[in-house]
Design a protein around this motif. Structure first.
Motif, PDB file in Angstrom:
ATOM      1  N   ARG A  58       0.896  -1.118  -0.228  1.00 60.31           N
ATOM      2  CA  ARG A  58       0.098  -0.139   0.068  1.00 60.31           C
ATOM      3  C   ARG A  58       0.911   1.346   0.029  1.00 60.31           C
ATOM      4  NH1 ARG A  58      -5.259   0.214  -2.063  1.00 60.31           N
ATOM      5  NH2 ARG A  58      -6.500   1.967  -0.806  1.00 60.31           N
ATOM      6  N   ARG A  95      -6.567  -6.135   1.541  1.00 57.44           N
ATOM      7  CA  ARG A  95      -6.177  -4.870   2.188  1.00 57.44           C
ATOM      8  C   ARG A  95      -6.513  -4.596   3.593  1.00 57.44           C
ATOM      9  NH1 ARG A  95      -8.175   0.363   2.301  1.00 57.44           N
ATOM     10  NH2 ARG A  95     -10.253  -0.534   1.468  1.00 57.44           N
ATOM     11  N   GLU A  97      -8.765  -3.113   6.017  1.00 61.52           N
ATOM     12  CA  GLU A  97      -9.842  -2.174   6.073  1.00 61.52           C
ATOM     13  C   GLU A  97      -9.907  -1.177   7.325  1.00 61.52           C
ATOM     14  OE1 GLU A  97     -13.373  -3.713   3.533  1.00 61.52           O
ATOM     15  OE2 GLU A  97     -12.332  -5.512   4.530  1.00 61.52           O
ATOM     16  N   GLU A 101      -7.770   5.779   5.345  1.00 63.41           N
ATOM     17  CA  GLU A 101      -6.673   6.517   4.201  1.00 63.41           C
ATOM     18  C   GLU A 101      -7.340   7.922   3.940  1.00 63.41           C
ATOM     19  OE1 GLU A 101      -6.356   3.671   1.181  1.00 63.41           O
ATOM     20  OE2 GLU A 101      -4.524   2.836   1.956  1.00 63.41           O
ATOM     21  N   TRP A 131     -12.821  11.136  -3.928  1.00 64.56           N
ATOM     22  CA  TRP A 131     -12.849   9.898  -4.743  1.00 64.56           C
ATOM     23  C   TRP A 131     -13.918   9.703  -5.588  1.00 64.56           C
ATOM     24  CZ3 TRP A 131      -8.365   7.596  -4.916  1.00 64.56           C
ATOM     25  CH2 TRP A 131      -7.613   7.465  -3.858  1.00 64.56           C
ATOM     26  N   ARG A 132     -13.759   9.175  -6.701  1.00 61.50           N
ATOM     27  CA  ARG A 132     -14.766   8.645  -7.754  1.00 61.50           C
ATOM     28  C   ARG A 132     -15.955   7.845  -7.117  1.00 61.50           C
ATOM     29  NH1 ARG A 132     -14.500   4.332 -11.329  1.00 61.50           N
ATOM     30  NH2 ARG A 132     -13.353   3.238  -9.611  1.00 61.50           N
ATOM     31  N   GLY A 133     -15.382   6.866  -5.957  1.00 66.86           N
ATOM     32  CA  GLY A 133     -16.465   6.190  -5.262  1.00 66.86           C
ATOM     33  C   GLY A 133     -17.349   6.800  -4.378  1.00 66.86           C
ATOM     34  N   ALA A 215      -3.162  -0.944  -6.393  1.00 65.26           N
ATOM     35  CA  ALA A 215      -4.230  -0.353  -6.989  1.00 65.26           C
ATOM     36  C   ALA A 215      -3.561   0.757  -8.177  1.00 65.26           C
ATOM     37  CB  ALA A 215      -5.024   0.596  -5.961  1.00 65.26           C
ATOM     38  N   SER A 232     -10.351  10.931  -7.987  1.00 64.88           N
ATOM     39  CA  SER A 232      -9.603   9.936  -8.367  1.00 64.88           C
ATOM     40  C   SER A 232     -10.196   8.565  -8.417  1.00 64.88           C
ATOM     41  CB  SER A 232      -8.288   9.694  -7.791  1.00 64.88           C
ATOM     42  OG  SER A 232      -7.606   8.699  -8.033  1.00 64.88           O
ATOM     43  N   GLY A 233     -10.135   7.761  -9.284  1.00 61.68           N
ATOM     44  CA  GLY A 233     -10.743   6.328  -9.276  1.00 61.68           C
ATOM     45  C   GLY A 233      -9.852   5.273  -9.462  1.00 61.68           C
ATOM     46  N   GLN A 280     -20.532   4.066 -11.609  1.00 62.56           N
ATOM     47  CA  GLN A 280     -19.002   4.090 -11.326  1.00 62.56           C
ATOM     48  C   GLN A 280     -18.164   4.257 -12.506  1.00 62.56           C
ATOM     49  OE1 GLN A 280     -17.436   0.180 -10.617  1.00 62.56           O
ATOM     50  NE2 GLN A 280     -16.039   0.950  -8.866  1.00 62.56           N
TER      51      GLN A 280
END
Ligand code: GDP
Length: 404
Positions: A58, A95, A97, A101, A131-133, A215, A232-233, A280
């Motif tokens: 990471r 990862r 969780e 971050e 974030w895109r999410g 990622a 960002s995505g 998405q």
């Protein structure tokens, strides 16, 4: 478009409220689809500003080292038979969780590229960074009936930063995630491993481990109505032989789904899953989603490509379907609501100043509500970012006259 009856004016925060003011209704934003059914608003064609990679530990790298290349099996080869359970759990490195971050990786990219941003001086000061999410969650909100969300917002040097906060319900669900659901998550990543090569023209290697720390993230610029966006995505892969090799149009999103048989199953898939896939991929301008359909034993036996811009056709004539205009109009209304609610620029350059956070909360069936907080646990702009950005500003001493 703005929903009727919504309070648009900036509200004073709780802390700034005069002690004897009359009580007023707290600002909120309704989410019912019928309120957002106007024409599709302007959405600028997303352009890629840059990218970064996160490695198997990471760790951040300001390059495309984690980008993979779309490498589907030959269509004339033997029948497709991807075993999505292979390697589980022995070759699975999920990862952590618990590590929150926030926007940190995106902020690192932004710090390193702030002087080269296109759009002219002052562009970043007018932008929303996220974030895109998070934007995906906003897009699908008018249709979401199960999972709420919370978004923390801070304004700093004009820019509005949005960072998701895990709701207590989402945290409880994650900690109690049933073993079968854990395996299903693995299977989605395993599918990517069967479909992607590390080098253009290479072949997939499904013998390795699945490490979800890794990622590749694209950083994009767009604009929704009058709101400039920098987000960002995570991108699954690029198609080296795509009609255009230019990002983001060369990118491909990979998904898995249960095999569907009856017309009723397809209808439910179009109503629910395709909405999420559309939202998405629409945001970053990724033109294709390639789906692997798995049988009850966890083997992918067929693939199907869904062009993002054709997904809506599957629900256009369905009264229980979704509308891209509703999604994007709601997102624009939320950005307007957030921009007018989060007025105070904070953190101020004074090191001891508190960190102001507006927390936008939503649960299905209700409106988006706002609460105001300072510092932990909601403040999310890291000190290293605030200090580096503040150091850029002309110091007050340079603007005072020598006589003073
Ligand atoms: P997505 O659209 O939901 O996949 O999220 P983004 O592409 O916007 O990714 C935002 C950040 O969250 C990146 O650092 C991703 O590596 C990370 N991320 C991606 N998927 C997940 C997830 O399921 N849970 C969490 N907590 N983070 C994720």
């Amino acid at each position: 478009m703005e929903p009727r009856g919504t309070k648009r004016r900036a509200e004073k925060t709780e802390v700034a409220e005069p002690p004897n003011s009359l009580p007023h209704a707290a600002p909120s934003l309704p989410t019912k689809p019928a309120l957002y059914s106007g024409p599709f608003p302007f959405y600028r064609r997303p352009s890629e500003l840059g990218c970064f990679s996160l490695d198997s530990q990471r760790q951040y790298h300001g390059d495309a080292r984690a980008l993979r290349y779309y490498s589907p099996p030959p269509t004339n080869g033997p029948g497709l038979n991807f075993d999505l359970r292979d390697g589980y759990p022995d070759r699975y490195h999920p990862r952590d969780e618990e590590v929150r971050e926030g926007l940190d990786h995106l902020l690192r990219w932004l710090l390193e590229h702030r002087d080269q941003l296109e759009g002219g001086p002052g562009w970043l000061a007018g932008a929303v960074v996220t974030w895109r999410g998070h934007l995906t969650k906003l897009l699908i909100t008018p249709y979401e009936q199960q999972e709420g969300w919370q978004l923390a917002a801070s304004r700093f040097q004009g820019t509005l930063y949005l960072s998701e906060v895990e709701t207590p319900a989402a945290r409880a669900q994650r900690l109690a995630r049933p073993p079968l659901l854990r395996q299903l998550m693995y299977m989605g990543y395993k599918f990517e491993q069967y479909m992607c090569a590390d080098k253009p023209g290479g072949s997939p290697d499904p013998s390795g481990e699945v490490n979800t720390n890794v990622a590749f993230c694209s950083v994009l610029r767009s604009r929704l109505g009058s709101y400039p966006l920098l987000f960002s995505g995570e991108v699954d892969c690029m198609a080296p032989r795509a009609a255009s090799t230019q990002p983001p149009t060369c990118y491909v999103e990979l998904k898995t789904s249960k095999e569907l048989h009856s017309p009723g199953q397809w209808r439910a898939f179009y109503r629910h899953k395709l909405l999420k896939w559309w939202a998405q991929s629409f945001l970053p301008g990724i033109p294709h989603v390639v789906a692997g359909f798995r049988n009850p034993e966890g083997f992918v036996r067929s693939l199907r490509t869904f062009p993002t811009m054709e997904m809506f056709e599957h629900v256009r004539n369905d009264r229980h379907g979704w509308s891209p205009s509703v999604c994007v109009n709601f997102c624009a209304a939320f950005l307007s609501f957030a921009q007018s609610t989060v007025v105070q620029d904070d953190p101020s350059p004074m090191p001891s100043s508190p960190r102001l956070v507006h927390l936008f909360s939503w649960e299905p069936g209700g409106p988006v509500t706002v609460s105001v907080h300072r510092d932990a646990p909601y403040a999310f702009l890291p000190t290293w970012y605030v200090e580096a950005m503040t150091a850029d500003l002309p110091s007050p001493s340079k603007t005072t006259s020598p006589k003073d």
